[in-house]
Every structure is written in structure tokens, then in C-alpha cells.
Motif scaffolding. Structure first.
Motif, PDB file in Angstrom:
ATOM      1  N   TYR A   1      86.044 -30.646 107.081  1.00 22.37           N
ATOM      2  CA  TYR A   1      85.672 -30.076 105.782  1.00 22.37           C
ATOM      3  C   TYR A   1      86.614 -28.944 105.428  1.00 22.37           C
ATOM      4  O   TYR A   1      86.809 -28.034 106.234  1.00 22.37           O
ATOM      5  CB  TYR A   1      84.267 -29.460 105.835  1.00 22.37           C
ATOM      6  CG  TYR A   1      83.132 -30.386 106.097  1.00 22.37           C
ATOM      7  CD1 TYR A   1      82.439 -30.960 105.048  1.00 22.37           C
ATOM      8  CD2 TYR A   1      82.718 -30.660 107.393  1.00 22.37           C
ATOM      9  CE1 TYR A   1      81.368 -31.798 105.296  1.00 22.37           C
ATOM     10  CE2 TYR A   1      81.650 -31.496 107.644  1.00 22.37           C
ATOM     11  CZ  TYR A   1      80.980 -32.060 106.581  1.00 22.37           C
ATOM     12  OH  TYR A   1      79.915 -32.884 106.828  1.00 22.37           O
TER      13      TYR A   1
ATOM     14  N   HIS B   1      73.053 -29.347 101.349  1.00 22.99           N
ATOM     15  CA  HIS B   1      73.776 -28.143 100.956  1.00 22.99           C
ATOM     16  C   HIS B   1      74.549 -28.383  99.671  1.00 22.99           C
ATOM     17  O   HIS B   1      74.746 -29.521  99.249  1.00 22.99           O
ATOM     18  CB  HIS B   1      74.721 -27.670 102.073  1.00 22.99           C
ATOM     19  CG  HIS B   1      75.814 -28.643 102.389  1.00 22.99           C
ATOM     20  ND1 HIS B   1      75.690 -29.599 103.368  1.00 22.99           N
ATOM     21  CD2 HIS B   1      77.042 -28.822 101.851  1.00 22.99           C
ATOM     22  CE1 HIS B   1      76.809 -30.311 103.435  1.00 22.99           C
ATOM     23  NE2 HIS B   1      77.646 -29.856 102.515  1.00 22.99           N
ATOM     24  N   SER B   2      74.954 -27.275  99.061  1.00 23.82           N
ATOM     25  CA  SER B   2      75.768 -27.356  97.846  1.00 23.82           C
ATOM     26  C   SER B   2      77.111 -26.690  98.099  1.00 23.82           C
ATOM     27  O   SER B   2      77.291 -25.934  99.052  1.00 23.82           O
ATOM     28  CB  SER B   2      75.051 -26.694  96.667  1.00 23.82           C
ATOM     29  OG  SER B   2      74.854 -25.322  96.922  1.00 23.82           O
ATOM     30  N   HIS B   3      78.034 -27.014  97.198  1.00 25.46           N
ATOM     31  CA  HIS B   3      79.419 -26.545  97.306  1.00 25.46           C
ATOM     32  C   HIS B   3      79.746 -25.738  96.047  1.00 25.46           C
ATOM     33  O   HIS B   3      80.159 -26.332  95.046  1.00 25.46           O
ATOM     34  CB  HIS B   3      80.388 -27.723  97.412  1.00 25.46           C
ATOM     35  CG  HIS B   3      79.886 -28.870  98.219  1.00 25.46           C
ATOM     36  ND1 HIS B   3      79.583 -30.099  97.675  1.00 25.46           N
ATOM     37  CD2 HIS B   3      79.624 -28.966  99.533  1.00 25.46           C
ATOM     38  CE1 HIS B   3      79.167 -30.905  98.626  1.00 25.46           C
ATOM     39  NE2 HIS B   3      79.175 -30.240  99.770  1.00 25.46           N
TER      40      HIS B   3
ATOM     41  N   GLN C   1      82.964 -21.287 101.073  1.00 23.48           N
ATOM     42  CA  GLN C   1      81.664 -21.252 100.408  1.00 23.48           C
ATOM     43  C   GLN C   1      80.867 -22.535 100.599  1.00 23.48           C
ATOM     44  O   GLN C   1      81.334 -23.616 100.256  1.00 23.48           O
ATOM     45  CB  GLN C   1      81.840 -20.973  98.920  1.00 23.48           C
ATOM     46  CG  GLN C   1      82.406 -19.609  98.627  1.00 23.48           C
ATOM     47  CD  GLN C   1      81.474 -18.497  99.071  1.00 23.48           C
ATOM     48  OE1 GLN C   1      80.304 -18.460  98.698  1.00 23.48           O
ATOM     49  NE2 GLN C   1      81.992 -17.596  99.889  1.00 23.48           N
ATOM     50  N   ILE C   2      79.671 -22.373 101.149  1.00 24.09           N
ATOM     51  CA  ILE C   2      78.701 -23.455 101.293  1.00 24.09           C
ATOM     52  C   ILE C   2      77.329 -22.810 101.244  1.00 24.09           C
ATOM     53  O   ILE C   2      77.139 -21.707 101.732  1.00 24.09           O
ATOM     54  CB  ILE C   2      78.918 -24.233 102.623  1.00 24.09           C
ATOM     55  CG1 ILE C   2      78.032 -25.468 102.695  1.00 24.09           C
ATOM     56  CG2 ILE C   2      78.759 -23.342 103.826  1.00 24.09           C
ATOM     57  CD1 ILE C   2      78.383 -26.414 103.848  1.00 24.09           C
TER      58      ILE C   2
ATOM     59  N   LEU D   1      86.677 -26.007 102.705  1.00 24.03           N
ATOM     60  CA  LEU D   1      85.819 -25.338 101.725  1.00 24.03           C
ATOM     61  C   LEU D   1      86.564 -24.170 101.094  1.00 24.03           C
ATOM     62  O   LEU D   1      86.940 -23.221 101.807  1.00 24.03           O
ATOM     63  CB  LEU D   1      84.535 -24.827 102.387  1.00 24.03           C
ATOM     64  CG  LEU D   1      83.586 -25.898 102.898  1.00 24.03           C
ATOM     65  CD1 LEU D   1      82.590 -25.302 103.892  1.00 24.03           C
ATOM     66  CD2 LEU D   1      82.863 -26.531 101.729  1.00 24.03           C
TER      67      LEU D   1
ATOM     68  N   GLU E   1      84.226 -29.185  97.769  1.00 21.78           N
ATOM     69  CA  GLU E   1      84.432 -29.490  99.192  1.00 21.78           C
ATOM     70  C   GLU E   1      85.385 -30.670  99.289  1.00 21.78           C
ATOM     71  O   GLU E   1      85.299 -31.619  98.507  1.00 21.78           O
ATOM     72  CB  GLU E   1      83.084 -29.845  99.830  1.00 21.78           C
ATOM     73  CG  GLU E   1      83.146 -30.238 101.284  1.00 21.78           C
ATOM     74  CD  GLU E   1      81.764 -30.578 101.828  1.00 21.78           C
ATOM     75  OE1 GLU E   1      81.078 -29.650 102.292  1.00 21.78           O
ATOM     76  OE2 GLU E   1      81.375 -31.764 101.778  1.00 21.78           O
TER      77      GLU E   1
END
Length: 154
Positions: A143, A95-97, A149-150, A145, A101
Motif C-alpha cells: 500500500y 477503512h477510508s483513504h 493517511q488512512i 498512502l 490509496e
């Protein structure tokens, strides 16, 4: 540890980091002020252990990973969402941040690491991506965020 008490504990931390860039400077600061061996680290770890035992943390399971979003992004948490995962010697989904993160690594068994990092904090900048990986044991990872958002890679 109630869910409400956990919220207050996390809110105290997000008050300190609100508005700061997610970068190596924040990573260093978090580890110096709230890293392994500090009272705040110990409090967060104990709260997570109790939350898992009570069933309101990591209440879902998939692919060998227990996980769950505890709190959605909200003003009281300075627009951070809060997730906790329980992983043992496994890589999670890529996954992207978009907004970055912030991870708190809490080893439970062995000398568990998260993405090669030991107990403490790991900050990923906006636009970063990874396969979140726990090796050498079992760990809880909290985590934070920004805006929740992920983006999971298809």
C-alpha cells in the motif's frame, strides 16, 4: 534484500508517480508500465517475499492478517507511506483513504485477487473506502498512502 534497498526500489517508483492524481488514469498507467509480468513488478514482488522471509516486512499479526508499516511518509518517498500486508482468503477492517490509496497486488498462492482485482495495481481515489479483501488464495499487497493517511472505521 535489505530494508534500505527496498526503500530505494520504492523511491524509484514514487518518483514516477509523485504529483499525479490518484484516479483510473494512474491505475491504467501503473498496470501498463509496472504491472504483472514487468521487470519492476517482479522486482517489487521478490523484494516483498524476501522482506517477509527476513522478518522486516509484515512483522505484526492480527485477525489473521500479517501487516506492517515499512516506511512513514517522507520526502524521499514523495510523501507516500509504505505498508505491506499478507492475507489469505480474508477481509480486513473497513477503512477510508482521505488522500487515496495505491495498491500493488502480488498473488502468492492460487489465483489470489484483491478486491476482485488480479495481480497488478489498483488505485483508489481520495475519499474512497473499502473492506480490503483477498480471495481465491494468498497475496501480498503493498500500500502506498499519500501522507500516510488512512482512517479505520470504528
Amino acid at each position: 534484500m535489505s530494508k534500505e534497498s527496498f526503500h530505494q526500489l520504492v523511491a524509484g517508483l514514487t518518483t514516477e508517480i509523485a504529483g499525479r492524481p490518484l484516479d483510473t488514469e494512474l491505475d491504467t498507467w501503473l498496470n501498463a508500465h509496472h504491472g504483472a509480468g514487468t521487470a519492476s513488478f517482479d522486482s517489487l514482488k521478490q523484494a516483498c517475499i524476501e522482506g517477509v522471509a527476513e522478518g522486516w516486512l509484515c512483522e505484526r499479526e492480527g485477525g489473521g492478517i500479517r501487516y506492517g508499516r515499512v516506511f512513514k511518509a517522507e520526502d524521499a518517498l514523495h510523501r507516500f507511506s509504505v505498508d505491506v500486508v499478507d492475507m489469505r482468503d480474508i477481509a480486513g477492517p473497513h477503512h477510508s483513504h482521505p488522500n487515496g490509496e495505491i495498491d500493488l497486488i502480488m498473488p502468492l498462492e492460487g489465483d489470489a485477487t484483491f478486491d476482485g482485482r488480479p495481480a497488478g495495481w489498483c488505485v483508489y481515489p481520495p475519499g474512497s473506502a473499502h473492506f480490503p479483501t483477498v480471495g481465491a488464495g494468498r497475496a501480498l499487497v503493498l500500500y502506498l498512502l499519500p501522507e500516510g493517511q488512512i482512517q479505520f472505521t470504528r
